[in-house]
Design a protein around this motif. Structure first.
Motif, mmCIF file in Angstrom:
data_model
loop_
_atom_site.group_PDB
_atom_site.id
_atom_site.type_symbol
_atom_site.label_atom_id
_atom_site.label_comp_id
_atom_site.label_asym_id
_atom_site.label_seq_id
_atom_site.Cartn_x
_atom_site.Cartn_y
_atom_site.Cartn_z
ATOM 1 N N VAL A 52 5.430 -3.580 9.060
ATOM 2 C CA VAL A 52 4.758 -4.380 8.246
ATOM 3 C C VAL A 52 3.778 -4.940 8.912
ATOM 4 N N CYS A 53 2.401 -4.435 8.942
ATOM 5 C CA CYS A 53 1.285 -4.699 9.822
ATOM 6 C C CYS A 53 0.235 -5.592 8.975
ATOM 7 N N ALA A 54 0.052 -6.744 9.879
ATOM 8 C CA ALA A 54 -1.183 -7.513 9.454
ATOM 9 C C ALA A 54 -2.300 -6.984 9.396
ATOM 10 N N VAL A 55 -3.175 -7.397 8.241
ATOM 11 C CA VAL A 55 -4.517 -6.970 8.055
ATOM 12 C C VAL A 55 -5.121 -8.039 7.535
ATOM 13 N N PRO A 56 -6.733 -8.311 7.682
ATOM 14 C CA PRO A 56 -7.099 -9.283 7.165
ATOM 15 C C PRO A 56 -7.644 -9.262 5.734
ATOM 16 N N GLU A 57 -7.865 -7.916 5.266
ATOM 17 C CA GLU A 57 -8.121 -7.859 3.837
ATOM 18 C C GLU A 57 -7.105 -7.509 2.775
ATOM 19 N N ALA A 58 -7.373 -8.248 1.470
ATOM 20 C CA ALA A 58 -6.173 -8.038 0.528
ATOM 21 C C ALA A 58 -6.267 -6.488 -0.075
ATOM 22 N N LYS A 59 -5.068 -6.101 -0.555
ATOM 23 C CA LYS A 59 -5.106 -4.931 -1.217
ATOM 24 C C LYS A 59 -6.087 -4.775 -2.388
ATOM 25 N N THR A 60 -7.144 -3.658 -2.743
ATOM 26 C CA THR A 60 -8.029 -3.700 -3.802
ATOM 27 C C THR A 60 -7.850 -2.503 -4.663
ATOM 28 N N VAL A 61 -7.167 -1.562 -4.123
ATOM 29 C CA VAL A 61 -7.334 -0.029 -5.092
ATOM 30 C C VAL A 61 -5.627 0.507 -4.979
ATOM 31 N N LYS A 62 -5.619 1.275 -5.666
ATOM 32 C CA LYS A 62 -4.317 2.051 -5.965
ATOM 33 C C LYS A 62 -3.874 2.668 -4.550
ATOM 34 N N ASN A 63 -2.642 2.619 -4.176
ATOM 35 C CA ASN A 63 -1.981 3.141 -3.015
ATOM 36 C C ASN A 63 -2.305 4.758 -3.032
ATOM 37 N N ARG A 64 -2.605 5.357 -1.878
ATOM 38 C CA ARG A 64 -2.827 6.862 -1.774
ATOM 39 C C ARG A 64 -1.388 7.294 -1.465
ATOM 40 N N LEU A 65 -0.530 6.495 -0.903
ATOM 41 C CA LEU A 65 0.849 7.053 -0.634
ATOM 42 C C LEU A 65 1.786 5.932 -0.982
ATOM 43 N N HIS A 66 3.172 6.231 -1.775
ATOM 44 C CA HIS A 66 3.838 5.190 -2.079
ATOM 45 C C HIS A 66 5.253 5.685 -1.841
ATOM 46 N N LEU A 67 6.221 4.797 -2.125
ATOM 47 C CA LEU A 67 7.751 4.797 -2.014
ATOM 48 C C LEU A 67 7.967 5.188 -3.358
ATOM 49 N N ASP A 68 9.117 6.283 -3.446
ATOM 50 C CA ASP A 68 10.008 6.249 -4.671
ATOM 51 C C ASP A 68 11.526 5.995 -4.247
ATOM 52 N N LEU A 69 11.837 4.990 -5.198
ATOM 53 C CA LEU A 69 13.305 4.448 -4.829
ATOM 54 C C LEU A 69 14.187 5.081 -5.903
ATOM 55 N N ARG A 70 15.788 5.175 -5.760
ATOM 56 C CA ARG A 70 16.600 5.377 -6.529
ATOM 57 C C ARG A 70 17.594 4.215 -6.451
ATOM 58 N N ALA A 71 18.116 3.846 -7.657
ATOM 59 C CA ALA A 71 19.165 2.786 -7.808
ATOM 60 C C ALA A 71 20.201 3.375 -6.943
ATOM 61 N N ASP A 72 21.182 2.472 -6.248
ATOM 62 C CA ASP A 72 22.233 3.035 -5.487
ATOM 63 C C ASP A 72 23.445 2.155 -5.724
ATOM 64 N N GLY A 73 24.254 2.492 -6.532
ATOM 65 C CA GLY A 73 25.424 1.513 -7.010
ATOM 66 C C GLY A 73 25.201 0.643 -8.232
ATOM 67 N N SER A 74 24.176 0.946 -8.956
ATOM 68 C CA SER A 74 23.978 0.088 -10.174
ATOM 69 C C SER A 74 23.013 0.923 -10.929
ATOM 70 N N SER A 75 23.013 0.604 -12.122
ATOM 71 C CA SER A 75 21.966 1.221 -13.112
ATOM 72 C C SER A 75 20.549 1.098 -12.725
ATOM 73 N N THR A 76 19.959 2.031 -13.101
ATOM 74 C CA THR A 76 18.184 1.740 -12.884
ATOM 75 C C THR A 76 17.721 0.530 -13.530
#
Length: 123
Positions: A52-76
């Motif tokens: 997690v890297c410090a940047v001076p600006e806030a996020k303003t647009v949709k990510n070009r890359l994102h994580l997809d997660l799966r529930a593990d040991g519980s329901s979605t």
């Protein structure tokens, strides 16, 4: 020969907030820290890790890359509720109403998805 993903980088203005969120979501821990980067990873020191890297600006647009997660040991549904309780929030990026994923954002707006099928359902 091929490459292997070693580290994913997430930009943030409040690196502590974002690192703590992702560590809690993934069940990871802080493995290294300085003033501009906090690294989190699994307890077994496997790859990949997240910086997690410090940047001076806030996020303003949709990510070009994102994580997809799966529930593990519980329901979605239980996992979505847990992640929202940790500070995640539902977002609309134009996903269809019958999507097999739920789009959420971390405390600084970085989108990620929780997939409908759990780890146990895809094994």
């Amino acid at each position: 020969m091929t490459s292997r993903i070693a580290v994913l980088a997430i930009d943030a203005t409040d690196i502590r907030l974002v690192a703590d969120f992702w560590a809690a979501v993934l069940g990871w821990r802080v493995i290294d820290e300085d003033t501009d980067i906090i690294s989190i990873g699994p307890a077994d020191a496997s790859w990949p890790t997240i910086d997690v890297c410090a940047v001076p600006e806030a996020k303003t647009v949709k990510n070009r890359l994102h994580l997809d997660l799966r529930a593990d040991g519980s329901s979605t549904e239980e996992e979505i509720a847990r992640v929202v309780a940790l500070g995640g929030r539902h977002v609309d990026v134009g996903q269809p109403p019958d999507a097999t994923w739920t789009v959420l954002a971390d405390p600084e707006g970085n989108e990620f998805c929780i997939l409908k099928r759990t780890v146990q359902e895809v094994r």
